[in-house]
Scaffold this active site. Structure first.
Site, PDB file in Angstrom:
ATOM      1  N   LYS A 203       0.844  -1.200   0.000  1.00  0.00           N
ATOM      2  CA  LYS A 203       0.000   0.000   0.000  1.00  0.00           C
ATOM      3  C   LYS A 203       0.879   1.249   0.000  1.00  0.00           C
ATOM      4  O   LYS A 203       0.688   2.162  -0.773  1.00  0.00           O
ATOM      5  CB  LYS A 203      -0.923  -0.029   1.219  1.00  0.00           C
ATOM      6  CG  LYS A 203      -1.862   1.140   1.305  1.00  0.00           C
ATOM      7  CD  LYS A 203      -2.864   0.949   2.423  1.00  0.00           C
ATOM      8  CE  LYS A 203      -3.678   2.216   2.621  1.00  0.00           C
ATOM      9  NZ  LYS A 203      -4.681   2.091   3.673  1.00  0.00           N
ATOM     10  N   GLU A 209      10.464  -4.716   4.695  1.00  0.00           N
ATOM     11  CA  GLU A 209      10.584  -6.118   4.284  1.00  0.00           C
ATOM     12  C   GLU A 209      10.288  -6.265   2.790  1.00  0.00           C
ATOM     13  O   GLU A 209      11.003  -6.946   2.043  1.00  0.00           O
ATOM     14  CB  GLU A 209       9.599  -6.996   5.077  1.00  0.00           C
ATOM     15  CG  GLU A 209       9.837  -7.029   6.580  1.00  0.00           C
ATOM     16  CD  GLU A 209       9.082  -5.958   7.338  1.00  0.00           C
ATOM     17  OE1 GLU A 209       8.805  -4.877   6.751  1.00  0.00           O
ATOM     18  OE2 GLU A 209       8.778  -6.164   8.525  1.00  0.00           O
ATOM     19  N   GLY A 262      -5.013  -2.283   4.748  1.00  0.00           N
ATOM     20  CA  GLY A 262      -4.180  -3.406   4.317  1.00  0.00           C
ATOM     21  C   GLY A 262      -4.842  -4.755   4.569  1.00  0.00           C
ATOM     22  O   GLY A 262      -4.936  -5.604   3.681  1.00  0.00           O
ATOM     23  N   ARG A 263      -5.351  -4.956   5.779  1.00  0.00           N
ATOM     24  CA  ARG A 263      -5.913  -6.280   6.118  1.00  0.00           C
ATOM     25  C   ARG A 263      -7.304  -6.491   5.521  1.00  0.00           C
ATOM     26  O   ARG A 263      -7.890  -7.558   5.703  1.00  0.00           O
ATOM     27  CB  ARG A 263      -5.906  -6.456   7.631  1.00  0.00           C
ATOM     28  CG  ARG A 263      -6.551  -5.338   8.411  1.00  0.00           C
ATOM     29  CD  ARG A 263      -6.115  -5.361   9.870  1.00  0.00           C
ATOM     30  NE  ARG A 263      -6.634  -4.223  10.634  1.00  0.00           N
ATOM     31  CZ  ARG A 263      -6.029  -3.047  10.737  1.00  0.00           C
ATOM     32  NH1 ARG A 263      -4.882  -2.838  10.128  1.00  0.00           N
ATOM     33  NH2 ARG A 263      -6.561  -2.079  11.462  1.00  0.00           N
ATOM     34  N   GLU A 348      -4.808  -6.935  14.756  1.00  0.00           N
ATOM     35  CA  GLU A 348      -4.345  -5.608  14.336  1.00  0.00           C
ATOM     36  C   GLU A 348      -5.523  -4.623  14.343  1.00  0.00           C
ATOM     37  O   GLU A 348      -5.350  -3.439  14.610  1.00  0.00           O
ATOM     38  CB  GLU A 348      -3.686  -5.668  12.944  1.00  0.00           C
ATOM     39  CG  GLU A 348      -2.820  -4.466  12.647  1.00  0.00           C
ATOM     40  CD  GLU A 348      -1.973  -4.606  11.377  1.00  0.00           C
ATOM     41  OE1 GLU A 348      -2.503  -4.346  10.292  1.00  0.00           O
ATOM     42  OE2 GLU A 348      -0.785  -4.964  11.477  1.00  0.00           O
ATOM     43  N   HIS A 379      -3.547 -33.631  17.357  1.00  0.00           N
ATOM     44  CA  HIS A 379      -2.310 -34.294  17.753  1.00  0.00           C
ATOM     45  C   HIS A 379      -1.281 -33.277  18.215  1.00  0.00           C
ATOM     46  O   HIS A 379      -0.093 -33.573  18.287  1.00  0.00           O
ATOM     47  CB  HIS A 379      -1.784 -35.129  16.583  1.00  0.00           C
ATOM     48  CG  HIS A 379      -2.828 -36.086  16.075  1.00  0.00           C
ATOM     49  ND1 HIS A 379      -3.036 -37.322  16.627  1.00  0.00           N
ATOM     50  CD2 HIS A 379      -3.784 -35.937  15.118  1.00  0.00           C
ATOM     51  CE1 HIS A 379      -4.049 -37.920  16.017  1.00  0.00           C
ATOM     52  NE2 HIS A 379      -4.525 -37.092  15.097  1.00  0.00           N
ATOM     53  N   LYS A 507       8.912  -0.439  14.177  1.00  0.00           N
ATOM     54  CA  LYS A 507       9.494  -0.081  12.867  1.00  0.00           C
ATOM     55  C   LYS A 507      10.557   0.997  13.046  1.00  0.00           C
ATOM     56  O   LYS A 507      11.632   0.923  12.452  1.00  0.00           O
ATOM     57  CB  LYS A 507       8.396   0.477  11.938  1.00  0.00           C
ATOM     58  CG  LYS A 507       7.488  -0.563  11.321  1.00  0.00           C
ATOM     59  CD  LYS A 507       6.577   0.124  10.293  1.00  0.00           C
ATOM     60  CE  LYS A 507       5.393  -0.739   9.950  1.00  0.00           C
ATOM     61  NZ  LYS A 507       4.386  -0.056   9.128  1.00  0.00           N
TER      62      LYS A 507
HETATM   63  O1  F6P Z   1       2.038  -4.468   9.907  1.00  0.00           O
HETATM   64  C1  F6P Z   1       1.785  -3.151   9.646  1.00  0.00           C
HETATM   65  C2  F6P Z   1       1.259  -2.904   8.267  1.00  0.00           C
HETATM   66  O2  F6P Z   1       1.137  -1.537   8.101  1.00  0.00           O
HETATM   67  C3  F6P Z   1      -0.064  -3.611   7.989  1.00  0.00           C
HETATM   68  O3  F6P Z   1      -1.156  -2.917   8.442  1.00  0.00           O
HETATM   69  C4  F6P Z   1      -0.006  -3.754   6.506  1.00  0.00           C
HETATM   70  O4  F6P Z   1      -0.919  -4.695   6.046  1.00  0.00           O
HETATM   71  C5  F6P Z   1       1.433  -4.164   6.319  1.00  0.00           C
HETATM   72  O5  F6P Z   1       2.144  -3.400   7.272  1.00  0.00           O
HETATM   73  C6  F6P Z   1       1.993  -3.952   4.943  1.00  0.00           C
HETATM   74  O6  F6P Z   1       1.928  -2.617   4.557  1.00  0.00           O
HETATM   75  P1  F6P Z   1       2.130  -2.185   3.050  1.00  0.00           P
HETATM   76  O7  F6P Z   1       1.042  -2.797   2.244  1.00  0.00           O
HETATM   77  O8  F6P Z   1       2.090  -0.700   3.046  1.00  0.00           O
HETATM   78  O9  F6P Z   1       3.472  -2.704   2.602  1.00  0.00           O
END
Ligand code: F6P
Length: 540
Positions: A203, A209, A262-263, A348, A379, A507
């Protein structure tokens, strides 16, 4: 005391009584219990009769929903009002899956035309890739897609792919989320860059990452294809300019708006990889299932409303009975990732202790969610579910018909799902165990030692969710069901379910510590962190 506070107080008092009462007895006391507490919504059958609430408790829970004005909040959500005030945004994921010709608006700005245009562009792109009409730089068709994203830009698409993928897919869809180099290495392993499309989903297009993995994948493409790599790189983002600056061609960027959380984003262009690998018709069917659940949520009265009742069952356990953990157990290997998806969705969204107005929440909020696929969990952690010192309510899911053949195995799986839900509720009394041991010829002394260990207290609640088949429609309805359940819980607690400030501090600190690890003079840290930095400096 406000009506809302009084409703909470009455519900908590009801929880104390429920703890001392067997759920099984409620079936005798309330002959219409099963009928009242089971419902069908958007093709899903939901049975809430194994929950600890009585008919009167349910009335109190519904009173709470009315006192919190869930209906008005629901209308604000669908009307595109600013339900995410800390970020000044609407949360209009329902617009993404609405039928064509809908007219949603985010804070007054019409959005449905743009949503439809993106959907069409995605479908066209997916069709072209699948047909080979859109080929790689060397003219060979794409046979693999590597989806790079994390959190909401990963969990939904991963769940959808695992749930609906063919066992012999024409497109090999792989995922890389973690910044651990192992994940991107495994995702790229064995793939031919000339036939691989890399879809970077973020987003913000700034997530550490994702950007690290995207840079590795871009270098992997460029090493093999030179400037031809451009046609292998696609971006999905609400920040298209940042994606372009990263090197993605403008005509290969799919957008979505900041009112898509995002979620809650799997319905948007974030689902592009799934549309490519599963086919755009499957993706559209997923959206249709979500839309069917939206209709149900928006129109059904509270007492017959699946997301509302599922939320209230959770609230009854969480707040009236002080149960801080919930298990989610899909008896469907293809839904193995549902607990992971729900961890982000619920924890979240509602893992907050402060209300949207800045005041503390008066209740405990989101439960810790964990789970995995049944029957495997039997199990693993089900010993604790049956005989542990804590009562852990569970959502148990099952699919009546499997599309994977071997119906005799599927029947065994279903038998296990039903048996576990029954065993958790009914249990096995010490007297019954004693009689059975007596029949086996054990002495009274032996029975006194063994019987307590073989006793099942029971009275452990479950919500049972059943779908006929794991179709894209049913999956869409299921995801939307949980989204709306999460929203309703947030309304009851007074939480803004659409922000996530709790992820920020880590972060920021990671950025500072990265500099320390990479060689700068370490900044001040607590003694424990400073010692770990000293050990790790230069070892990356
Ligand atoms: O974990 C934090 C967060 O901001 C989530 O809400 C989001 O889904 C994820 O990081 C990834 O964010 P982006 O889509 O901006 O890379």
């Amino acid at each position: 005391m406000s009506d809302h506070e009084a409703a909470w107080r009455r519900l908590r008092a009801a929880g104390a009584a429920a703890a001392a009462r067997p759920i099984t007895g409620l079936f005798e006391a309330e002959p219409d219990r099963l009928e009242r507490l089971s419902l069908e919504a958007a093709g899903l059958y939901i049975d809430l009769s194994k929950q600890p609430w009585s008919a009167k408790d349910l009335t109190l829970a519904l009173d709470l929903a009315r006192a919190a004005d869930v209906e008005a909040a629901r209308e604000r959500l669908f009307s595109g009002e600013m339900v995410n005030p800390s970020e000044g945004r609407a949360a209009l994921h329902v617009a993404l899956r609405a039928p064509r010709g809908s007219s949603f608006a985010a804070q007054g700005e019409p959005v449905s035309r743009e949503v439809e245009a993106t959907r069409e562009a995605m479908a066209d792109f997916a069709r072209e890739v699948r047909r080979g009409a859109r080929a790689g730089a060397t003219g060979k068709p794409f046979t693999a897609v590597v989806h790079i994203g994390i959190g909401g830009s990963d969990l939904g698409p991963r769940l959808v792919w695992e749930a609906l993928r063919s066992t012999q897919p024409a497109i090999d869809l792989r995922f890389a989320a973690n910044v651990d180099p192992a994940e991107i290495a495994l995702a790229l392993a064995g793939l031919d860059p000339a036939q691989t499309l890399v879809v970077v989903v973020s987003k913000t297009f700034t997530t550490q990452e994702t950007m690290a993995n995207a840079a590795i994948a871009r270098a992997w493409l460029r090493d093999a294809l030179g400037s031809g790599a451009d046609s292998h790189l696609v971006a999905v983002s609400a920040a298209p300019d940042v994606a372009q600056a990263f090197g993605v061609r403008a005509d290969q960027i799919f957008g979505f708006r900041d009112w898509v959380g995002g979620r809650y984003s799997v319905w948007s262009a974030v689902g592009l990889s799934c549309a490519i690998a599963l086919g755009p018709d499957v993706f559209e069917a997923l959206l249709a299932g979500g839309a069917a659940m939206d209709d149900h949520f928006r129109l059904a009265p509270l007492e017959a409303n699946a997301p509302v009742l599922l939320a209230l069952a959770h609230i009854f356990n969480r707040n009236a009975m002080d149960r801080p953990v919930r298990a989610v157990v899909p008896y469907a290997q293809r839904l193995r990732l549902l607990p992971n998806f729900l961890q982000q969705l619920e924890m979240e969204s509602n893992g907050k202790r402060v209300r949207a107005d800045g005041r503390p929440v008066s209740q405990a909020t989101a439960a810790t969610v964990f789970g995995d696929a049944g029957a495997n969990v039997q199990h693993a952690f089900f010993q604790l579910m049956h005989q542990g010192s804590d009562v852990i309510p569970a959502d148990i899911l099952a699919v009546a018909r499997s599309a994977d053949g071997h119906p005799e195995s599927q029947t065994k799986l279903l038998a296990n799902a039903l048996a576990q839900a029954e065993a958790l509720m009914v249990g096995r009394s010490q007297a019954e165990v004693g009689r059975s041991l007596e029949r086996d010829g054990l002495t009274a002394d032996q029975i006194a030692v063994l019987a307590p260990q073989k006793t099942f207290p029971g009275n452990r609640p479950t919500s049972f969710l059943l779908m006929d088949a794991l179709t894209p429609e049913a999956l869409g309805a299921l995801i939307a069901l949980y989204e709306h359940k999460t929203f309703v819980e947030g309304v009851l607690w007074g939480i803004n379910s659409f922000d996530q400030w709790g992820v920020e501090l880590g972060k920021t600190l990671a950025g500072r510590i990265l500099e320390d690890l990479e060689g700068e003079a370490p900044k001040a840290h607590d003694p424990s962190t400073a010692a770990l930095i000293a050990r790790l400096r230069g070892r990356g």
